[in-house]
Motif scaffolding. Structure first.
Motif, PDB file in Angstrom:
ATOM      1  N   ASP A   1     -11.866  -8.626   4.944  1.00  0.00           N
ATOM      2  CA  ASP A   1     -11.265  -7.390   5.441  1.00  0.00           C
ATOM      3  C   ASP A   1      -9.842  -7.694   5.903  1.00  0.00           C
ATOM      4  O   ASP A   1      -9.630  -8.637   6.675  1.00  0.00           O
ATOM      5  CB  ASP A   1     -12.072  -6.805   6.602  1.00  0.00           C
ATOM      6  N   ILE A   2      -8.882  -6.896   5.421  1.00  0.00           N
ATOM      7  CA  ILE A   2      -7.467  -7.145   5.700  1.00  0.00           C
ATOM      8  C   ILE A   2      -6.837  -5.860   6.227  1.00  0.00           C
ATOM      9  O   ILE A   2      -7.016  -4.790   5.644  1.00  0.00           O
ATOM     10  CB  ILE A   2      -6.713  -7.576   4.423  1.00  0.00           C
ATOM     11  N   LEU A   3      -6.073  -5.978   7.318  1.00  0.00           N
ATOM     12  CA  LEU A   3      -5.331  -4.852   7.856  1.00  0.00           C
ATOM     13  C   LEU A   3      -3.888  -5.291   8.075  1.00  0.00           C
ATOM     14  O   LEU A   3      -3.630  -6.278   8.765  1.00  0.00           O
ATOM     15  CB  LEU A   3      -5.929  -4.368   9.177  1.00  0.00           C
ATOM     16  N   GLY A   4      -2.951  -4.551   7.476  1.00  0.00           N
ATOM     17  CA  GLY A   4      -1.537  -4.865   7.613  1.00  0.00           C
ATOM     18  C   GLY A   4      -0.770  -3.746   8.282  1.00  0.00           C
ATOM     19  O   GLY A   4      -1.058  -2.564   8.086  1.00  0.00           O
ATOM     20  N   ASP A   5       0.221  -4.126   9.079  1.00  0.00           N
ATOM     21  CA  ASP A   5       1.102  -3.174   9.753  1.00  0.00           C
ATOM     22  C   ASP A   5       2.324  -2.962   8.877  1.00  0.00           C
ATOM     23  O   ASP A   5       3.164  -3.843   8.733  1.00  0.00           O
ATOM     24  CB  ASP A   5       1.510  -3.743  11.121  1.00  0.00           C
ATOM     25  N   SER A   6       2.435  -1.754   8.273  1.00  0.00           N
ATOM     26  CA  SER A   6       3.560  -1.462   7.386  1.00  0.00           C
ATOM     27  C   SER A   6       4.731  -0.814   8.113  1.00  0.00           C
ATOM     28  O   SER A   6       5.755  -0.545   7.477  1.00  0.00           O
ATOM     29  CB  SER A   6       3.104  -0.555   6.239  1.00  0.00           C
ATOM     30  N   GLY A   7       4.604  -0.530   9.390  1.00  0.00           N
ATOM     31  CA  GLY A   7       5.721   0.036  10.114  1.00  0.00           C
ATOM     32  C   GLY A   7       5.977   1.486   9.764  1.00  0.00           C
ATOM     33  O   GLY A   7       5.103   2.209   9.271  1.00  0.00           O
ATOM     34  N   ALA A   8       7.208   1.922   9.986  1.00  0.00           N
ATOM     35  CA  ALA A   8       7.535   3.344   9.989  1.00  0.00           C
ATOM     36  C   ALA A   8       7.659   3.958   8.606  1.00  0.00           C
ATOM     37  O   ALA A   8       7.522   5.175   8.455  1.00  0.00           O
ATOM     38  CB  ALA A   8       8.832   3.570  10.761  1.00  0.00           C
ATOM     39  N   TYR A   9       7.940   3.149   7.594  1.00  0.00           N
ATOM     40  CA  TYR A   9       8.155   3.676   6.238  1.00  0.00           C
ATOM     41  C   TYR A   9       7.395   2.831   5.237  1.00  0.00           C
ATOM     42  O   TYR A   9       7.110   1.647   5.462  1.00  0.00           O
ATOM     43  CB  TYR A   9       9.648   3.721   5.923  1.00  0.00           C
ATOM     44  N   ALA A  10       7.089   3.446   4.093  1.00  0.00           N
ATOM     45  CA  ALA A  10       6.190   2.811   3.127  1.00  0.00           C
ATOM     46  C   ALA A  10       6.788   1.569   2.507  1.00  0.00           C
ATOM     47  O   ALA A  10       6.087   0.578   2.292  1.00  0.00           O
ATOM     48  CB  ALA A  10       5.806   3.812   2.041  1.00  0.00           C
TER      49      ALA A  10
ATOM     50  N   PRO B   1     -18.031 -16.112  -7.198  1.00  0.00           N
ATOM     51  CA  PRO B   1     -18.894 -15.255  -8.035  1.00  0.00           C
ATOM     52  C   PRO B   1     -19.155 -13.872  -7.456  1.00  0.00           C
ATOM     53  O   PRO B   1     -19.230 -12.888  -8.195  1.00  0.00           O
ATOM     54  CB  PRO B   1     -20.200 -16.061  -8.124  1.00  0.00           C
ATOM     55  N   ALA B   2     -19.301 -13.785  -6.145  1.00  0.00           N
ATOM     56  CA  ALA B   2     -19.585 -12.495  -5.505  1.00  0.00           C
ATOM     57  C   ALA B   2     -18.538 -12.245  -4.429  1.00  0.00           C
ATOM     58  O   ALA B   2     -18.255 -13.121  -3.603  1.00  0.00           O
ATOM     59  CB  ALA B   2     -20.984 -12.485  -4.890  1.00  0.00           C
ATOM     60  N   LEU B   3     -17.963 -11.065  -4.438  1.00  0.00           N
ATOM     61  CA  LEU B   3     -16.940 -10.799  -3.435  1.00  0.00           C
ATOM     62  C   LEU B   3     -16.870  -9.312  -3.092  1.00  0.00           C
ATOM     63  O   LEU B   3     -17.260  -8.447  -3.888  1.00  0.00           O
ATOM     64  CB  LEU B   3     -15.571 -11.300  -3.886  1.00  0.00           C
ATOM     65  N   ALA B   4     -16.407  -9.050  -1.901  1.00  0.00           N
ATOM     66  CA  ALA B   4     -16.131  -7.694  -1.437  1.00  0.00           C
ATOM     67  C   ALA B   4     -14.866  -7.769  -0.598  1.00  0.00           C
ATOM     68  O   ALA B   4     -14.858  -8.384   0.476  1.00  0.00           O
ATOM     69  CB  ALA B   4     -17.291  -7.145  -0.618  1.00  0.00           C
ATOM     70  N   ILE B   5     -13.796  -7.167  -1.096  1.00  0.00           N
ATOM     71  CA  ILE B   5     -12.489  -7.235  -0.440  1.00  0.00           C
ATOM     72  C   ILE B   5     -12.056  -5.820  -0.082  1.00  0.00           C
ATOM     73  O   ILE B   5     -12.087  -4.914  -0.926  1.00  0.00           O
ATOM     74  CB  ILE B   5     -11.442  -7.893  -1.351  1.00  0.00           C
ATOM     75  N   HIS B   6     -11.655  -5.625   1.152  1.00  0.00           N
ATOM     76  CA  HIS B   6     -11.164  -4.337   1.625  1.00  0.00           C
ATOM     77  C   HIS B   6      -9.822  -4.582   2.301  1.00  0.00           C
ATOM     78  O   HIS B   6      -9.736  -5.335   3.275  1.00  0.00           O
ATOM     79  CB  HIS B   6     -12.149  -3.710   2.619  1.00  0.00           C
ATOM     80  N   SER B   7      -8.780  -3.955   1.764  1.00  0.00           N
ATOM     81  CA  SER B   7      -7.423  -4.191   2.258  1.00  0.00           C
ATOM     82  C   SER B   7      -6.757  -2.859   2.570  1.00  0.00           C
ATOM     83  O   SER B   7      -6.721  -1.964   1.718  1.00  0.00           O
ATOM     84  CB  SER B   7      -6.618  -4.970   1.212  1.00  0.00           C
ATOM     85  N   ARG B   8      -6.188  -2.748   3.773  1.00  0.00           N
ATOM     86  CA  ARG B   8      -5.541  -1.501   4.196  1.00  0.00           C
ATOM     87  C   ARG B   8      -4.168  -1.781   4.800  1.00  0.00           C
ATOM     88  O   ARG B   8      -3.951  -2.826   5.405  1.00  0.00           O
ATOM     89  CB  ARG B   8      -6.401  -0.780   5.246  1.00  0.00           C
ATOM     90  N   ALA B   9      -3.282  -0.807   4.620  1.00  0.00           N
ATOM     91  CA  ALA B   9      -1.981  -0.827   5.279  1.00  0.00           C
ATOM     92  C   ALA B   9      -1.825   0.469   6.057  1.00  0.00           C
ATOM     93  O   ALA B   9      -2.198   1.542   5.574  1.00  0.00           O
ATOM     94  CB  ALA B   9      -0.858  -0.965   4.262  1.00  0.00           C
ATOM     95  N   ALA B  10      -1.246   0.358   7.252  1.00  0.00           N
ATOM     96  CA  ALA B  10      -1.085   1.531   8.117  1.00  0.00           C
ATOM     97  C   ALA B  10       0.365   1.692   8.529  1.00  0.00           C
ATOM     98  O   ALA B  10       1.091   0.710   8.729  1.00  0.00           O
ATOM     99  CB  ALA B  10      -1.966   1.393   9.363  1.00  0.00           C
ATOM    100  N   TYR B  11       0.767   2.952   8.660  1.00  0.00           N
ATOM    101  CA  TYR B  11       2.058   3.261   9.279  1.00  0.00           C
ATOM    102  C   TYR B  11       1.959   3.039  10.789  1.00  0.00           C
ATOM    103  O   TYR B  11       0.921   3.308  11.405  1.00  0.00           O
ATOM    104  CB  TYR B  11       2.424   4.725   9.056  1.00  0.00           C
ATOM    105  N   THR B  12       3.055   2.562  11.385  1.00  0.00           N
ATOM    106  CA  THR B  12       3.214   2.524  12.843  1.00  0.00           C
ATOM    107  C   THR B  12       4.679   2.818  13.146  1.00  0.00           C
ATOM    108  O   THR B  12       5.477   3.046  12.238  1.00  0.00           O
ATOM    109  CB  THR B  12       2.851   1.144  13.446  1.00  0.00           C
ATOM    110  N   ASN B  13       5.058   2.780  14.424  1.00  0.00           N
ATOM    111  CA  ASN B  13       6.465   2.927  14.798  1.00  0.00           C
ATOM    112  C   ASN B  13       7.160   1.583  14.973  1.00  0.00           C
ATOM    113  O   ASN B  13       8.246   1.504  15.562  1.00  0.00           O
ATOM    114  CB  ASN B  13       6.607   3.748  16.085  1.00  0.00           C
TER     115      ASN B  13
ATOM    116  N   CYS C   1       7.687  -2.812   7.053  1.00  0.00           N
ATOM    117  CA  CYS C   1       7.399  -4.073   6.385  1.00  0.00           C
ATOM    118  C   CYS C   1       7.263  -3.812   4.894  1.00  0.00           C
ATOM    119  O   CYS C   1       6.672  -2.802   4.484  1.00  0.00           O
ATOM    120  CB  CYS C   1       6.123  -4.717   6.928  1.00  0.00           C
ATOM    121  N   GLY C   2       7.810  -4.714   4.098  1.00  0.00           N
ATOM    122  CA  GLY C   2       7.799  -4.522   2.654  1.00  0.00           C
ATOM    123  C   GLY C   2       7.725  -5.844   1.928  1.00  0.00           C
ATOM    124  O   GLY C   2       6.887  -6.690   2.235  1.00  0.00           O
TER     125      GLY C   2
END
Length: 882
Positions: free
Chosen positions: A467-476, A497-509, A513-514
C-alpha cells in the motif's frame, strides 16, 4: 539604482575599473549586471553556499555574492575572462578529457578555485582536493571526474602531459562534450547571461501562505516607483490562466477572489529597468490576504467530507491497483513473512541554475521565447494558450539548462515572462531567486509505504501486499503518473508470483510534487530492498544470495504484468559486484547490497515519438535539430555520435540544437527516454543523409537540404490493459546492483555501482551519469530533505537541504554492464534515472550490518553515516504527517 552610491575603483582582470555602486551592493551584482562579466553564476542568491560566483580577489578565491562594494576599493579582481588563453585552454581541455563538466553551471566557479589550488607549490592528494572544493556544489557529477580534471591540471602545470580530449568519434568513443570547453570557461550563456537591447528585468510575487483568500491586490505603490515599467496580475492575462502537464489545474496567476493553494502561487509580476528595482517594487505590492486553514496531511485530504483543495480536481489524484493471483493465500502459506512501513521525504531538486526565461519581441510580431524547460514545445503550447495566441506566434528556443532532474518539466516563469514582454513591447528576462525557485517548482513525492512480503523456506518470494500513499501537493503536475510508476515498480527487479499493489496520490496544500530523477521508483525500491533484507535474515542467507535467488531473468513476469522478453541485465550486474561484496564481508566490513530496475520511456500506454531534422548548413557543418532538452546529461553529444556512426562524418561536424524551426515536438525530456527515442530518430535522419553521401555527393552539394527522422512507439499498455494480446507497460528497462561498504566508524567508504546500460554510446559520460546519480542517492539516503511547516519550507539554506559536498563523497566505482537493447539506438537504454534507485536501500543494508538497526525512514539522519557528513538538518526538522 536607489540610495546613496559611491565611486568604487578597483582592478578588474589587470585593467583599472571604476563603477558607481551602493556600499552594500554585492560584487557579483556589480560584475554581472553593471560590467556584464557573466562567467560567474548566481546559484544561491547571496547565501555564499554554492561557489558558482567565485573570483580571485588579491589572488585569493572569494565568493563574490558575499563581498560588498565597500570592501572592493583598491582591490584586484580576477575572473576567468582575465586568465591567459593558454591557461584557459588547459582548464577546458582537462575538464573535457576527464568528462568533468555536465550542465556546466557550477564549473567556472570551480575552475577559479582550482586555478588557485594548482598554482600552489604543493601537490595535493585527492582527499585534499576534495577538501579544497568544499565550498562548491556540483549537483551533476558527484565530483569524481571534477577531481580527475584537477589531477590532469596538476600534472600539466608540473611539466607532465597536456590533457588530450577526444574531439570527434562515433558510438562507443568517449568524445568530448558538445560545447564543454565553453561551459568550463563560462562563455556559453545560460538564460540569465543573455543580454539584448532594451532588456527589462522581471520578478514574481509569491503567496506567503499555503492557503489564503486573495481579497485585493494593490500595485499602485509599485507602479509609482521610477524605473518600473509594468505590473501584471491575473486580470492582465488575455488567454487561459490555467496550465498543467496532464490536468490544467495550475494558474499562472491567482486572481482576486480566489484562494492560494501553496506558498509558490504567483499573485503578481513586475518588470523594471534593473533587477534591483524589480525586487524593490515587488516589496511594494500590497496584497490583502484572509489566511485560511490548510490541509497538509494526505490522509486528512482523503478523509470523507474533506474540503476540496484544488477546484479543478478531487483530492484523490490517482488510485492505481495491480493484482495477480491470491495474495492472501500465498502469504498465509509462506514460510516467512516480513511486514513494515517505510517512509520517505520531500526532496528539492536543487539544480544549480534557478529557473529563468527570456522573451524578446520579433520584428514580424512573433515572440522569441528562450526557455530552459525540459520540453520547449510543451512550453510553447502552454504559453500560447496563456497569451490567447496561436502557437505559430511563438518561436521557442532551448537554452541548454543548468540541471533539471525533472524539476523543469512543469511551467514555472515562461508564461509570466512572455506576458510581460507582450504588455511592454520590450524584451523581458525573469530569473528566480533561489528561495523563490525552491518555493515554486514541484518536488520529489514523500511517500508512506506498507509492505508485507512472503517467501518460502529457501528464500524464494511467494507474495507481496503493498500500500502506497504519496503527497502530491497543491497541483497535479505528473503526480498521478509518479504513483502509477511507483506501483508498477513496487516489487523491484524480483519475481513475485502473487501480488496486490494499491497506490494513491492526494492533493494537499504542501508544495506540489512531480517528476524527479527516479520518478517514484526510488521510494518503493527503498521499501522493497528493506523487505528483502528482512526476509534474508529470517531465511538465513546473505543479501547477495537473496537477490540472486529472486532476481528476474528473460521470461519472467515483471510487477506490472509484462513478460520480460529481452535485455535483462540484472544477473550480470549481480555477478559484477559479487567478488567485491564477499571480499568486504571477509574483511569484516559492514556491507550492504540492493538491486534496481527503472523503465526507459514513459510507457503505460503513452504514444511516444522521437524526431530529428538534419539540415546541411555548409561544406563542413550540419545542424542537428532534436526535440529533447540538453540539461547536462550529454544528449547533444551522443546525438552527434549517433549521426557520425551512421554517416561516417566527424561528430564535430554536427551542430545540435532544439528550437521550433522545425515541428519536432516530442513532449518532455523525462523517463530516461531522450537517448532511447532521440537516438533512434537521429539514426533515421542520418540514414537519409548517408544515402545522398553514398551517391558521391558532398555536404557542399547538399547545402540547404533537410533530412528527417521520425519514430513512433505505440505498443505499450496502460495498467490492467492488453495490446496485441499481451501486457507491455514499457519499451525497455535498465537494471542495476549497488554495493555500499562502510568504514570502521560507520561512514560510507565506497560505493560499487554495476549498471546495465544496454550499450554505452559515450562511456565516460555514461560513467559520469552514474557517479552523479550515486551522489544524489547518497544524499537522499542520509541528508537531503525539505520539510515544511504550515506548507512553507523550514529552511532555504543549501547546507540544510543536504546536498553532499566533495568532502562527503566516498569512492565510487562504476561498472558498465552492456546487455543489448534491440529497441534502443545501437543497443543503448536510458541511464539517467536508475543510478540512484538502489542507493538508499544499499546504504540501509550496510548500516544494518554495522549496528543491527533496520532503518525504515529517510533520510537516515540518526545513522553514523549521516553524522559523518558536513550537511543536512537535525532529525527534528522532519514533518510528522507520516
Amino acid at each position: 539604482m536607489r540610495g546613496q552610491t559611491a565611486t568604487i575603483t578597483f582592478t578588474l582582470n589587470a585593467v583599472p575599473c571604476s563603477v558607481e555602486a551602493l556600499p552594500d551592493q554585492p560584487l557579483l551584482e556589480i560584475l554581472r549586471d553593471t560590467l556584464k562579466i557573466t562567467s560567474l553564476k548566481d546559484g544561491c542568491s547571496g547565501q555564499g553556499q554554492c561557489g558558482a560566483c567565485v573570483a580571485l580577489i588579491d589572488g585569493q578565491p572569494n565568493k563574490t555574492c558575499k563581498v560588498t562594494a565597500r570592501r572592493l576599493q583598491g582591490r584586484s579582481v580576477t575572473t576567468l575572462e582575465g586568465v591567459s588563453d593558454n591557461e584557459r585552454k588547459l582548464y577546458a581541455d582537462a575538464f573535457q578529457a576527464a568528462a568533468g563538466v555536465q550542465c556546466g553551471f557550477c564549473t567556472p566557479g570551480l575552475v577559479l578555485r582550482i586555478k588557485h589550488l594548482t598554482d600552489q607549490a604543493e601537490t595535493p592528494t585527492r582527499a585534499e582536493i576534495a577538501e579544497a572544493l568544499d565550498g562548491h556544489i556540483c549537483r551533476c557529477t558527484g565530483y569524481v571526474k571534477v577531481i580527475d580534471a584537477v589531477d590532469l591540471i596538476l600534472a600539466a602545470k608540473r611539466g607532465g602531459d597536456w590533457p588530450q580530449p577526444l574531439q570527434a568519434g562515433g558510438v562507443g568513443a568517449s568524445v568530448e562534450r558538445f560545447q564543454g570547453a565553453e561551459m568550463t570557461l563560462g562563455t556559453r550563456p545560460f538564460v540569465a547571461d543573455i543580454d539584448v537591447p532594451g532588456l527589462l528585468h522581471a520578478v514574481v510575487v509569491l503567496s506567503p501562505h499555503a492557503r489564503a483568500l486573495v481579497r485585493r491586490i494593490d500595485a499602485s505603490r509599485a507602479k509609482a516607483l521610477p524605473g518600473v515599467v509594468a505590473v501584471a496580475t491575473a486580470e492582465d492575462v488575455p488567454g487561459d490562466r490555467w496550465v498543467g502537464q496532464i490536468f490544467r489545474d495550475w494558474p499562472v496567476f491567482v486572481a482576486e477572489g480566489e484562494e492560494t493553494r501553496y506558498v509558490g502561487d504567483v499573485v503578481a509580476a513586475i518588470a523594471a529597468d534593473t533587477p534591483r528595482l524589480a525586487r524593490e517594487a515587488a516589496d511594494l505590492i500590497d496584497v490583502d490576504y484572509e489566511v485560511l486553514e490548510p490541509i497538509l496531511d494526505p490522509g486528512e485530504a482523503l478523509a470523507e467530507g474533506a474540503r476540496q483543495i484544488n477546484p479543478r480536481h478531487a483530492n484523490l489524484l490517482t488510485d492505481c491497483h495491480i493484482a495477480r493471483s491470491d495474495v492472501e493465500a500465498a502469504l498465509a502459506s509462506s514460510a516467512h513473512v516480513a511486514t513494515g512501513t517505510w517512509v520517505t521525504q520531500r526532496i528539492e531538486h536543487l539544480f544549480m541554475e534557478p529557473e529563468a526565461a527570456l522573451a524578446v519581441p520579433m520584428p514580424d510580431g512573433r515572440l522569441h521565447l528562450h526557455s530552459q524547460g525540459q520540453g520547449i514545445f510543451e512550453d510553447r503550447k502552454a504559453v500560447a494558450a496563456v497569451l490567447g495566441e496561436p502557437e505559430s506566434n511563438l518561436f521557442v528556443e532551448l537554452v541548454p539548462t543548468g540541471g533539471g532532474f525533472g524539476g523543469k518539466e512543469d511551467m514555472t516563469v515562461q508564461a509570466q515572462t512572455a506576458l510581460m514582454a507582450r504588455l511592454t513591447g520590450r524584451p523581458v528576462r525573469l530569473v528566480l531567486s533561489r528561495e523563490d525557485s525552491i518555493r515554486l517548482h514541484p518536488k520529489r513525492h514523500p511517500m508512506v509505504m506498507t509492505y508485507t512480503v512472503g517467501c518460502d523456506a529457501r528464500g524464494h518470494i511467494t507474495a507481496a501486499k503493498i500500500d502506497i500513499l504519496g503527497d502530491s501537493g497543491a497541483y497535479a503536475s505528473v503526480g498521478d503518473k509518479v504513483l502509477e510508476r511507483a506501483a508498477g515498480h513496487a516489487c523491484g527487479p524480483y519475481r513475485v508470483p502473487a501480488l496486490a499493489i494499491h497506490s494513491r496520490a492526494a492533493y494537499t496544500n504542501n508544495p506540489p510534487c512531480g517528476a524527479m530523477r527516479g520518478f517514484g521508483v526510488n521510494q518503493t525500491s527503498f521499501a522493497m530492498e528493506g523487505a528483502m533484507d528482512a526476509l534474508a535474515a529470517k531465511v538465513g542467507v546473505d543479501g547477495w544470495q537473496m537477490r540472486w535467488l529472486n532476481g528476474v531473468r528473460v521470461g519472467d513476469t515483471f510487477s506490472s504484468g509484462q513478460i520480460l522478453e529481452k535485455s535483462v541485465g540484472l544477473e550480470k550486474s549481480l555477478l559484477a559486484v559479487k567478488d567485491a561484496y564477499y571480499a568486504a564481508k571477509a574483511a569484516g566490513r559492514a556491507v550492504g547490497i540492493a538491486c534496481a530496475v527503472k523503465n526507459s520511456g514513459i510507457g503505460n500506454g503513452a504514444i511516444e515519438t522521437g524526431k530529428c531534422r538534419l539540415e546541411v548548413l555548409d561544406a563542413g557543418r550540419v545542424a542537428l535539430h532534436i526535440g529533447f532538452t540538453e540539461m547536462g546529461q550529454g544528449l547533444f553529444t551522443i546525438a552527434t555520435q549517433c549521426a557520425a556512426e551512421v554517416t561516417g562524418l566527424p561528430s564535430s561536424s554536427f551542430v545540435p540544437q532544439a528550437n521550433s524551426r522545425f515541428d519536432i515536438g516530442v513532449g518532455q525530456t523525462t523517463g530516461s527516454r531522450a537517448t532511447l527515442l532521440g537516438g533512434r530518430a537521429v539514426i533515421e535522419a542520418a540514414k537519409a543523409l548517408k544515402t545522398e553521401l553514398d551517391k558521391g555527393l558532398t555536404l557542399a552539394d547538399l547545402v540547404g537540404r533537410v533530412y528527417s527522422g521520425d519514430i513512433v512507439i505505440d505498443d505499450t499498455t496502460a495498467p490492467g490493459q492488453l495490446k496485441n494480446g499481451k501486457i507491455k507497460t514499457h519499451t525497455a528497462f535498465g537494471w542495476a546492483t549497488q554495493v555500499v561498504i562502510l568504514d570502521g566508524s560507520g561512514r560510507v567508504e565506497k560505493v560499487i555501482a554495476a549498471h546495465d546500460v544496454g550499450h554505452a554510446i559515450n562511456p565516460k559520460q555514461c560513467e559520469g551519469q552514474v557517479e552523479g546519480a550515486v551522489h544524489m542517492g547518497l544524499g537522499y539516503a542520509l541528508s537531503e530533505q525539505l520539510p515544511c511547516k504550515d506548507g512553507m519550507p523550514v529552511s532555504f539554506s543549501l547546507r540544510d537541504i543536504g546536498v553532499l559536498r566533495s568532502i562527503d563523497m566516498p569512492e565510487v566505482e562504476v561498472i558498465l554492464v552492456e546487455e543489448h537493447e534491440p529497441e534502443g539506438p545501437f543497443g543503448a537504454k536510458g541511464v539517467g534515472e536508475i543510478g540512484l534507485v538502489p542507493t538508499a536501500g544499499a546504504v540501509a543494508s550496510a548500516l544494518e550490518a554495522y549496528d543491527g538497526i533496520r532503518r525504515t525512514r529517510l533520510p537516515m539522519v540518526d545513522s553514523p553515516a549521516a553524522r559523518a557528513l558536513s550537511v543536512g538538518m537535525a532529525d527534528n526538522a522532519r514533518e510528522d504527517w507520516h
